[in-house]
Design a protein around this motif. Structure first.
Motif, PDB file in Angstrom:
ATOM      1  N   TYR A  63       0.837  -1.205   0.000  1.00  0.00           N
ATOM      2  CA  TYR A  63       0.000   0.000   0.000  1.00  0.00           C
ATOM      3  C   TYR A  63       0.874   1.257   0.000  1.00  0.00           C
ATOM      4  O   TYR A  63       0.546   2.246  -0.639  1.00  0.00           O
ATOM      5  CB  TYR A  63      -0.919   0.030   1.230  1.00  0.00           C
ATOM      6  CG  TYR A  63      -2.019  -0.989   1.183  1.00  0.00           C
ATOM      7  CD1 TYR A  63      -3.216  -0.703   0.544  1.00  0.00           C
ATOM      8  CD2 TYR A  63      -1.872  -2.235   1.785  1.00  0.00           C
ATOM      9  CE1 TYR A  63      -4.244  -1.637   0.505  1.00  0.00           C
ATOM     10  CE2 TYR A  63      -2.888  -3.171   1.747  1.00  0.00           C
ATOM     11  CZ  TYR A  63      -4.079  -2.864   1.103  1.00  0.00           C
ATOM     12  OH  TYR A  63      -5.079  -3.783   1.058  1.00  0.00           O
ATOM     13  N   GLU A  64       1.983   1.199   0.733  1.00  0.00           N
ATOM     14  CA  GLU A  64       2.873   2.357   0.849  1.00  0.00           C
ATOM     15  C   GLU A  64       3.496   2.741  -0.493  1.00  0.00           C
ATOM     16  O   GLU A  64       3.862   3.895  -0.699  1.00  0.00           O
ATOM     17  CB  GLU A  64       3.989   2.089   1.863  1.00  0.00           C
ATOM     18  CG  GLU A  64       3.496   1.916   3.287  1.00  0.00           C
ATOM     19  CD  GLU A  64       2.988   0.507   3.583  1.00  0.00           C
ATOM     20  OE1 GLU A  64       3.370  -0.463   2.882  1.00  0.00           O
ATOM     21  OE2 GLU A  64       2.177   0.372   4.520  1.00  0.00           O
ATOM     22  N   ASP A  65       3.648   1.775  -1.395  1.00  0.00           N
ATOM     23  CA  ASP A  65       4.301   2.035  -2.680  1.00  0.00           C
ATOM     24  C   ASP A  65       3.339   2.455  -3.784  1.00  0.00           C
ATOM     25  O   ASP A  65       3.769   2.753  -4.905  1.00  0.00           O
ATOM     26  CB  ASP A  65       5.085   0.803  -3.133  1.00  0.00           C
ATOM     27  CG  ASP A  65       6.265   0.516  -2.225  1.00  0.00           C
ATOM     28  OD1 ASP A  65       6.781   1.478  -1.618  1.00  0.00           O
ATOM     29  OD2 ASP A  65       6.657  -0.658  -2.116  1.00  0.00           O
ATOM     30  N   LEU A  66       2.072   2.505  -3.489  1.00  0.00           N
ATOM     31  CA  LEU A  66       1.074   2.801  -4.520  1.00  0.00           C
ATOM     32  C   LEU A  66       1.294   4.162  -5.180  1.00  0.00           C
ATOM     33  O   LEU A  66       1.162   4.290  -6.399  1.00  0.00           O
ATOM     34  CB  LEU A  66      -0.336   2.735  -3.922  1.00  0.00           C
ATOM     35  CG  LEU A  66      -1.492   2.807  -4.911  1.00  0.00           C
ATOM     36  CD1 LEU A  66      -1.441   1.639  -5.885  1.00  0.00           C
ATOM     37  CD2 LEU A  66      -2.812   2.798  -4.164  1.00  0.00           C
ATOM     38  N   ASN A  67       1.651   5.162  -4.413  1.00  0.00           N
ATOM     39  CA  ASN A  67       1.878   6.499  -4.965  1.00  0.00           C
ATOM     40  C   ASN A  67       3.136   6.588  -5.823  1.00  0.00           C
ATOM     41  O   ASN A  67       3.342   7.589  -6.512  1.00  0.00           O
ATOM     42  CB  ASN A  67       1.972   7.542  -3.839  1.00  0.00           C
ATOM     43  CG  ASN A  67       0.624   7.878  -3.269  1.00  0.00           C
ATOM     44  OD1 ASN A  67      -0.368   7.961  -3.979  1.00  0.00           O
ATOM     45  ND2 ASN A  67       0.574   8.080  -1.967  1.00  0.00           N
ATOM     46  N   LYS A  68       3.980   5.569  -5.769  1.00  0.00           N
ATOM     47  CA  LYS A  68       5.249   5.594  -6.496  1.00  0.00           C
ATOM     48  C   LYS A  68       5.212   4.855  -7.833  1.00  0.00           C
ATOM     49  O   LYS A  68       6.228   4.791  -8.524  1.00  0.00           O
ATOM     50  CB  LYS A  68       6.349   4.976  -5.624  1.00  0.00           C
ATOM     51  CG  LYS A  68       6.549   5.688  -4.307  1.00  0.00           C
ATOM     52  CD  LYS A  68       7.520   4.919  -3.438  1.00  0.00           C
ATOM     53  CE  LYS A  68       7.544   5.488  -2.025  1.00  0.00           C
ATOM     54  NZ  LYS A  68       8.250   4.604  -1.103  1.00  0.00           N
ATOM     55  N   VAL A  69       4.068   4.284  -8.198  1.00  0.00           N
ATOM     56  CA  VAL A  69       3.982   3.512  -9.440  1.00  0.00           C
ATOM     57  C   VAL A  69       4.099   4.476 -10.622  1.00  0.00           C
ATOM     58  O   VAL A  69       3.340   5.438 -10.730  1.00  0.00           O
ATOM     59  CB  VAL A  69       2.651   2.729  -9.519  1.00  0.00           C
ATOM     60  CG1 VAL A  69       2.551   1.973 -10.835  1.00  0.00           C
ATOM     61  CG2 VAL A  69       2.525   1.771  -8.344  1.00  0.00           C
ATOM     62  N   PRO A  70       5.060   4.227 -11.522  1.00  0.00           N
ATOM     63  CA  PRO A  70       5.257   5.127 -12.666  1.00  0.00           C
ATOM     64  C   PRO A  70       4.059   5.121 -13.625  1.00  0.00           C
ATOM     65  O   PRO A  70       3.329   4.131 -13.737  1.00  0.00           O
ATOM     66  CB  PRO A  70       6.497   4.554 -13.370  1.00  0.00           C
ATOM     67  CG  PRO A  70       7.147   3.655 -12.375  1.00  0.00           C
ATOM     68  CD  PRO A  70       6.061   3.172 -11.470  1.00  0.00           C
ATOM     69  N   GLN A  71       3.904   6.226 -14.314  1.00  0.00           N
ATOM     70  CA  GLN A  71       2.810   6.415 -15.275  1.00  0.00           C
ATOM     71  C   GLN A  71       2.739   5.274 -16.289  1.00  0.00           C
ATOM     72  O   GLN A  71       1.672   4.740 -16.552  1.00  0.00           O
ATOM     73  CB  GLN A  71       3.010   7.760 -15.995  1.00  0.00           C
ATOM     74  CG  GLN A  71       2.032   8.053 -17.106  1.00  0.00           C
ATOM     75  CD  GLN A  71       0.706   8.565 -16.601  1.00  0.00           C
ATOM     76  OE1 GLN A  71       0.597   9.004 -15.463  1.00  0.00           O
ATOM     77  NE2 GLN A  71      -0.295   8.515 -17.441  1.00  0.00           N
ATOM     78  N   ASN A  72       3.878   4.899 -16.868  1.00  0.00           N
ATOM     79  CA  ASN A  72       3.866   3.864 -17.906  1.00  0.00           C
ATOM     80  C   ASN A  72       3.408   2.509 -17.369  1.00  0.00           C
ATOM     81  O   ASN A  72       2.758   1.744 -18.080  1.00  0.00           O
ATOM     82  CB  ASN A  72       5.234   3.751 -18.589  1.00  0.00           C
ATOM     83  CG  ASN A  72       6.328   3.291 -17.654  1.00  0.00           C
ATOM     84  OD1 ASN A  72       6.384   3.700 -16.484  1.00  0.00           O
ATOM     85  ND2 ASN A  72       7.225   2.461 -18.148  1.00  0.00           N
ATOM     86  N   ILE A  73       3.709   2.210 -16.118  1.00  0.00           N
ATOM     87  CA  ILE A  73       3.263   0.950 -15.512  1.00  0.00           C
ATOM     88  C   ILE A  73       1.742   0.974 -15.342  1.00  0.00           C
ATOM     89  O   ILE A  73       1.059  -0.010 -15.640  1.00  0.00           O
ATOM     90  CB  ILE A  73       3.954   0.704 -14.151  1.00  0.00           C
ATOM     91  CG1 ILE A  73       5.468   0.646 -14.310  1.00  0.00           C
ATOM     92  CG2 ILE A  73       3.399  -0.531 -13.466  1.00  0.00           C
ATOM     93  CD1 ILE A  73       5.977  -0.542 -15.097  1.00  0.00           C
ATOM     94  N   LEU A  74       1.209   2.102 -14.879  1.00  0.00           N
ATOM     95  CA  LEU A  74      -0.245   2.223 -14.739  1.00  0.00           C
ATOM     96  C   LEU A  74      -0.938   2.129 -16.090  1.00  0.00           C
ATOM     97  O   LEU A  74      -1.983   1.477 -16.218  1.00  0.00           O
ATOM     98  CB  LEU A  74      -0.616   3.527 -14.042  1.00  0.00           C
ATOM     99  CG  LEU A  74      -0.301   3.607 -12.555  1.00  0.00           C
ATOM    100  CD1 LEU A  74      -0.604   4.998 -12.019  1.00  0.00           C
ATOM    101  CD2 LEU A  74      -1.049   2.549 -11.764  1.00  0.00           C
TER     102      LEU A  74
END
Length: 150
Positions: A63-74
């Protein structure tokens, strides 16, 4: 409502254009396919736990890493439309199970008491079924309402 959607701690994730478009389409389809339920302010918050869960589990992140997911991965993750469909499906199921908990009062207002009881039961069931994920959901207040945050 979509631009104002950002549960505690997830501002960056929910401000991402990919996530905002997904949320917008889910809410639009819900309003179109469920006209008897109407759209009301706050409906935008209900799919947020599903969006979070369906993003972290395939990526294997916390959950802590959710804000760090890069745009291209999303973009890649949401490109198939599968997660969007799952979020919509879960939102529809949630409402199918909640609709009997709303009570229309004589003055036309809606009582949320039945919904509050339903959410409390849902929290309890989640704590029994998935102890690991219940704690972060509880800590982030993802399953709260305005009058009861227990």
């Amino acid at each position: 409502d979509v631009p104002r959607t950002h549960p505690n701690g997830y501002l960056t994730f929910f401000m991402n254009p990919v996530i905002q478009k997904v949320l917008e389409r889910v809410l639009f389809m819900f309003a179109i396919l469920h006209p008897e339920r109407n759209y009301w302010q706050g409906l935008n918050d209900l799919p947020t736990p599903f969006l979070i869960a369906f993003t972290i589990f395939p990526l294997g992140i916390s959950y802590e890493d959710l804000n760090k997911v890069p745009q291209n991965i999303l973009e890649d993750l949401f490109s198939s439309g599968n997660i969007e469909a799952d979020v919509y499906y879960c939102l529809s199921l949630l409402f199918d199970n909640m609709k009997d908990h709303y009570v229309v009062m004589n003055d036309g207002t809606i009582s949320m008491e039945g919904v509050e009881v339903f959410i409390s039961k849902m929290k309890y069931m989640l704590s029994l079924i998935d102890r690991n994920n219940h704690s972060p959901i509880q800590e982030e207040n993802l399953m709260t309402n305005s009058s009861n945050s227990s």
